[in-house]
Design a protein around this motif. Structure first.
Motif, mmCIF file in Angstrom:
data_model
loop_
_atom_site.group_PDB
_atom_site.id
_atom_site.type_symbol
_atom_site.label_atom_id
_atom_site.label_comp_id
_atom_site.label_asym_id
_atom_site.label_seq_id
_atom_site.Cartn_x
_atom_site.Cartn_y
_atom_site.Cartn_z
ATOM 1 N N GLN A 150 39.601 70.080 -71.187
ATOM 2 C CA GLN A 150 38.595 69.026 -71.119
ATOM 3 C C GLN A 150 38.580 68.192 -72.394
ATOM 4 O O GLN A 150 38.453 66.956 -72.346
ATOM 5 C CB GLN A 150 37.215 69.640 -70.876
ATOM 6 C CG GLN A 150 36.083 68.632 -70.730
ATOM 7 C CD GLN A 150 36.181 67.808 -69.476
ATOM 8 O OE1 GLN A 150 36.960 68.107 -68.583
ATOM 9 N NE2 GLN A 150 35.387 66.749 -69.394
ATOM 10 N N GLN A 151 38.726 68.825 -73.558
ATOM 11 C CA GLN A 151 38.736 68.064 -74.803
ATOM 12 C C GLN A 151 39.948 67.145 -74.868
ATOM 13 O O GLN A 151 39.845 65.984 -75.279
ATOM 14 C CB GLN A 151 38.744 69.000 -76.018
ATOM 15 C CG GLN A 151 38.641 68.217 -77.332
ATOM 16 C CD GLN A 151 38.921 69.065 -78.560
ATOM 17 O OE1 GLN A 151 39.916 69.779 -78.609
ATOM 18 N NE2 GLN A 151 38.046 68.988 -79.545
ATOM 19 N N THR A 154 39.345 64.160 -72.687
ATOM 20 C CA THR A 154 38.369 63.278 -73.313
ATOM 21 C C THR A 154 39.029 62.397 -74.370
ATOM 22 O O THR A 154 38.795 61.184 -74.442
ATOM 23 C CB THR A 154 37.245 64.107 -73.954
ATOM 24 O OG1 THR A 154 36.566 64.840 -72.932
ATOM 25 C CG2 THR A 154 36.261 63.235 -74.690
ATOM 26 N N TYR A 175 39.918 66.699 -60.524
ATOM 27 C CA TYR A 175 39.064 67.534 -61.373
ATOM 28 C C TYR A 175 37.722 66.834 -61.579
ATOM 29 O O TYR A 175 37.666 65.773 -62.212
ATOM 30 C CB TYR A 175 39.786 67.765 -62.691
ATOM 31 C CG TYR A 175 39.063 68.554 -63.748
ATOM 32 C CD1 TYR A 175 38.212 69.603 -63.430
ATOM 33 C CD2 TYR A 175 39.260 68.261 -65.096
ATOM 34 C CE1 TYR A 175 37.569 70.330 -64.409
ATOM 35 C CE2 TYR A 175 38.628 68.992 -66.089
ATOM 36 C CZ TYR A 175 37.782 70.015 -65.744
ATOM 37 O OH TYR A 175 37.149 70.738 -66.720
ATOM 38 N N LEU A 177 34.968 67.242 -63.421
ATOM 39 C CA LEU A 177 34.428 66.970 -64.754
ATOM 40 C C LEU A 177 35.116 65.777 -65.402
ATOM 41 O O LEU A 177 34.485 65.022 -66.157
ATOM 42 C CB LEU A 177 34.572 68.211 -65.645
ATOM 43 C CG LEU A 177 33.628 69.378 -65.343
ATOM 44 C CD1 LEU A 177 33.867 70.522 -66.321
ATOM 45 C CD2 LEU A 177 32.172 68.924 -65.399
ATOM 46 N N PHE A 178 36.397 65.588 -65.094
ATOM 47 C CA PHE A 178 37.094 64.443 -65.673
ATOM 48 C C PHE A 178 36.661 63.144 -64.992
ATOM 49 O O PHE A 178 36.429 62.135 -65.669
ATOM 50 C CB PHE A 178 38.607 64.628 -65.567
ATOM 51 C CG PHE A 178 39.393 63.522 -66.225
ATOM 52 C CD1 PHE A 178 39.104 63.120 -67.524
ATOM 53 C CD2 PHE A 178 40.414 62.879 -65.550
ATOM 54 C CE1 PHE A 178 39.827 62.100 -68.142
ATOM 55 C CE2 PHE A 178 41.144 61.861 -66.154
ATOM 56 C CZ PHE A 178 40.843 61.472 -67.446
ATOM 57 N N TYR A 181 33.382 62.233 -66.323
ATOM 58 C CA TYR A 181 33.476 61.700 -67.688
ATOM 59 C C TYR A 181 33.891 60.235 -67.668
ATOM 60 O O TYR A 181 33.311 59.403 -68.388
ATOM 61 C CB TYR A 181 34.480 62.515 -68.507
ATOM 62 C CG TYR A 181 34.666 61.977 -69.905
ATOM 63 C CD1 TYR A 181 33.801 62.353 -70.933
ATOM 64 C CD2 TYR A 181 35.683 61.076 -70.204
ATOM 65 C CE1 TYR A 181 33.943 61.843 -72.212
ATOM 66 C CE2 TYR A 181 35.838 60.561 -71.476
ATOM 67 C CZ TYR A 181 34.963 60.949 -72.484
ATOM 68 O OH TYR A 181 35.100 60.425 -73.745
ATOM 69 N N ASP A 252 48.181 68.209 -65.837
ATOM 70 C CA ASP A 252 47.277 69.337 -66.055
ATOM 71 C C ASP A 252 47.869 70.547 -65.332
ATOM 72 O O ASP A 252 47.755 70.682 -64.123
ATOM 73 C CB ASP A 252 45.899 68.989 -65.500
ATOM 74 C CG ASP A 252 44.835 70.020 -65.864
ATOM 75 O OD1 ASP A 252 45.213 71.127 -66.289
ATOM 76 O OD2 ASP A 252 43.633 69.721 -65.703
ATOM 77 N N SER A 281 45.745 75.293 -70.045
ATOM 78 C CA SER A 281 44.533 75.995 -70.429
ATOM 79 C C SER A 281 44.754 77.497 -70.364
ATOM 80 O O SER A 281 45.595 77.975 -69.607
ATOM 81 C CB SER A 281 43.387 75.598 -69.487
ATOM 82 O OG SER A 281 42.267 76.433 -69.674
#
Length: 463
Positions: A150-151, A154, A175, A177-178, A181, A252, A281
């Motif tokens: 995630q970082q 970002t 994804y 969360l992306f 964001y 990813d 990850s």
């Protein structure tokens, strides 16, 4: 992987499978002959099991099964197809605790001061060797340790790229969360539809040709929530289009460790023009609390990425980095990877069998692919999209948690009515009954929407 670690995995499978608490383990001599290894290797493996409180030694008698390691309490009677965290029953608590303690002793002077934005230098060196096993070859200057994927996403979304392009292209679904964001920070983003067969390469070329695409974010392997992977030909085509139109790819590869096919390489391996950012990850393979990931950057992006990362957090957790380095070096990671790969491979098979039976029982109710070999999730597509929310509500009343994939889409992009199935948190013995219940409720909901359909509910036909 070291021989004693291979033996350790075999013995743990034996304890979990055919042995019950109080049963006697085979003798050291028997194990040595059965697994073609030395008695000292057997003794070392048995000592590890004893340290993990799985067996105990009885003087002049041998070793006996003590029972399974402590497991996380889960709600009784609940089947959760939503949870995506790794199985807590196989978190490597003791092994990683040992690495944490050793890290403090080994790196005590480095761990309690500010580190470097790139990451612990010794971990980067070890990571270079580790990534080569995945066909990801890179100089240390291009490797960055991040606080999870995630970082990295970002940073990539916010930092300027050399060509000045600003729009991010995202597979749909993707994804969540992306995508959240991107929308929260008003970063220009467009989507391209992906299904079980992949993406429309002609459409991808049209979007690339139109210009303005900063990078294309993709999950080539074990896509969540689709559960599918790109073929080699598709990866080659995407890499070729990216090179032709000067577009960067952000890959990813968060589930790379579940891959069953030794010949299946990441998209990065097909990139000849250094246009791919590779992200990996360790949260999904070890445990969510380990916020450590790795990013491999093209040379052209590395300097800016490092500068922006320093402004964001100075460095990622030095203690976690040092422990992960020792965990990789010791061979413990390879042992754990084999264990979780075997565990999820079994669940993948059970999920595939259950979906296959459900399709046979309710052929007019829904469609959807079988999970990729080793994958732990897939999706079902109801024949009547309006039936999805009703089915989810009915399942909840039966203590079965499932949800649609609506949250995986950009706002404004037409979301397909899709039910996600993830078995990372479902016990093996619950998968068949859980999928059966999901299929039944979907079929009933579709029948309510399409009352003239020929859907039947004769359970005798499910076998």
């Amino acid at each position: 992987m070291y021989k004693y670690m291979e033996l350790l995995n075999e013995l743990e499978r034996m304890i979990a499978g055919s042995l019950a608490e109080g049963d006697k383990m085979p003798s050291i001599r028997t194990l040595s002959e059965r697994y073609a290894c030395s008695k000292s290797t057997v003794i070392r493996a048995l000592s590890e099991l004893e340290r993990s409180h799985l067996i105990y030694a009885s003087a002049k008698s041998g070793y006996y099964v003590l029972g399974s390691a402590q497991k996380e309490e889960r709600p009784s009677g609940t089947i959760d197809f939503v949870r995506s965290a790794p199985d807590p029953d196989i978190f490597p608590y003791l092994d990683f605790q040992q690495c944490l303690n050793k890290a403090i002793d080994t790196y005590r002077n480095e761990l309690f001061i500010y580190g470097t934005p790139k990451g612990l230098p010794s971990l980067i060196k070890e990571m270079q060797r580790h990534l080569a096993d995945y066909q990801v070859f890179a100089e240390p200057e291009r490797i960055f340790i991040t606080s999870g994927v995630q970082q990295a996403l970002t940073l990539l979304a916010g930092m300027p790229f050399p060509d000045g392009r600003k729009t991010v292209l995202v597979e749909q679904p993707s994804y969540p969360l992306f995508t959240d964001y991107l929308e929260a920070h008003r970063i220009p983003a467009v989507g391209i539809r992906r299904d079980a067969d992949g993406i429309d390469l002609d459409e991808l070329e049209r979007i690339f040709r139109g210009g303005g695409i900063k990078f294309f974010y993709t999950i080539p392997r074990f896509h969540n929530p689709l559960g599918c992977s790109y073929t080699r030909r598709q990866k080659e085509a995407i890499a070729e289009l990216a090179a032709r139109y000067g577009v960067y790819i952000v890959e990813d590869d968060y589930m790379a460790d579940l891959e069953q096919d030794a010949k299946s390489d990441p998209l990065y391996a097909y990139d000849r023009a250094e246009r791919t950012v590779y992200l990996k990850s360790y949260s999904k393979i070890l445990f969510p609390g380990l916020r450590v990931g790795v990013a491999v950057l093209p040379s052209e992006l590395a300097e800016a990425f490092g500068r922006y990362k320093k402004l964001l957090d100075i460095d990622s957790s030095m203690l976690s980095q040092a422990a992960l380095e020792l965990y990789l070096k010791s061979g413990m990671f390879a042992r754990h990877r084999e264990k979780i790969r075997n565990r999820y491979s079994r669940r993948s098979e059970l999920l595939g069998e259950a979906v296959r039976r459900a399709k046979k029982a309710y052929p007019d109710a829904f469609t959807g692919p079988l999970p990729a070999a080793g994958g732990i999730h897939t999706h079902l597509l109801p024949r009547a999209p309006a039936a999805l929310s009703s089915a989810v509500e009915k399942l909840r009343s039966r203590c079965i948690h499932a949800e649609s994939a609506k949250g995986h889409y950009l706002s404004g992009f037409r979301a397909e009515a899709m039910l996600k199935l993830n078995v990372s948190g479902v016990r093996d013995e619950e998968i068949a009954s859980g999928v059966d219940a999901v299929a039944e409720e979907l079929a009933k909901a579709v029948h309510r929407v399409l009352p003239n359909s020929k859907i039947k509910f004769d359970r005798s036909k499910q076998d």
